[in-house]
Design an enzyme around this catalytic site. Structure first.
Site, PDB file in Angstrom:
ATOM      1  N   ALA A   1       0.825  -1.209   0.000  1.00  0.00           N
ATOM      2  CA  ALA A   1       0.000   0.000   0.000  1.00  0.00           C
ATOM      3  C   ALA A   1       0.857   1.255   0.000  1.00  0.00           C
ATOM      4  O   ALA A   1       0.627   2.187  -0.790  1.00  0.00           O
ATOM      5  CB  ALA A   1      -0.940  -0.009   1.211  1.00  0.00           C
ATOM      6  N   GLU A   2       1.862   1.305   0.876  1.00  0.00           N
ATOM      7  CA  GLU A   2       2.696   2.511   0.952  1.00  0.00           C
ATOM      8  C   GLU A   2       3.497   2.699  -0.329  1.00  0.00           C
ATOM      9  O   GLU A   2       3.684   3.821  -0.784  1.00  0.00           O
ATOM     10  CB  GLU A   2       3.628   2.490   2.159  1.00  0.00           C
ATOM     11  CG  GLU A   2       4.431   3.769   2.256  1.00  0.00           C
ATOM     12  CD  GLU A   2       4.791   4.190   3.673  1.00  0.00           C
ATOM     13  OE1 GLU A   2       5.486   5.214   3.786  1.00  0.00           O
ATOM     14  OE2 GLU A   2       4.391   3.524   4.630  1.00  0.00           O
ATOM     15  N   THR A   3       3.946   1.619  -0.918  1.00  0.00           N
ATOM     16  CA  THR A   3       4.684   1.725  -2.179  1.00  0.00           C
ATOM     17  C   THR A   3       3.805   2.324  -3.266  1.00  0.00           C
ATOM     18  O   THR A   3       4.196   3.283  -3.942  1.00  0.00           O
ATOM     19  CB  THR A   3       5.212   0.338  -2.621  1.00  0.00           C
ATOM     20  OG1 THR A   3       6.099  -0.165  -1.620  1.00  0.00           O
ATOM     21  CG2 THR A   3       5.934   0.421  -3.953  1.00  0.00           C
TER      22      THR A   3
END
Length: 154
Positions: free
Chosen positions: A74-76
């Site tokens: 998700a953060e990527t």
């Protein structure tokens, strides 16, 4: 991350970074962590970022996809969207990530899709939905990135 040669990027973004001598696929990687986890960017623009990650190798002791692995995906994806929104003049730095895990996954590949909620001058927020191979929602996440001025490289 893995091989990005099949990823789809907007041509104007590719041209902008190429003119600066920057390898866009390398810039969009999650570095060594993304490579270890098998994260692949399939499509990337400020409007939509799609990526995949295998479940194998990213599980917790019960054999289920680790929640932290979903958070990395998700953060990527959200960070890539924010970086593409900020273009070469900005760098995206994650400042808030929250994830809700809906169901366990034991195998196959998960796919994440990041879409913008807010794209401003100093912050960008993306919703990220991660699904399994049956298109069942595994995780819902929201990432906010601070957009800082890029520092010229010496």
């Amino acid at each position: 991350m893995g091989d990005q040669s099949t990823a789809k990027f907007p041509q104007d973004i590719i041209d902008e970074y190429t003119a600066l001598g920057v390898d866009l696929p390398a810039l969009l990687s999650a570095g060594h962590l993304g490579t270890r986890m098998g994260v692949e960017i399939v499509e990337a623009s400020a409007d939509r970022v799609v990526g995949t990650m295998p479940v194998a190798g990213n599980t917790q002791p019960y054999g289920l996809l680790h929640g932290g692995a979903s958070a990395v995906l998700a953060e990527t994806l959200g960070s890539v969207g924010a970086m593409l929104h900020g273009r070469s003049a900005k760098i995206a730095v994650g400042v808030d990530l929250n994830c809700t895990h809906h169901r366990g996954v034991r195998g196959g590949t998960v796919t994440g899709v990041a879409t913008p909620v807010h794209r401003g001058r100093t912050t960008a927020t993306y919703d990220i939905v991660i699904t399994d191979e049956q298109d069942k929602r595994v995780c819902t996440a929201r990432l906010t990135c601070l957009l800082r001025d890029a520092v010229p490289q010496s």
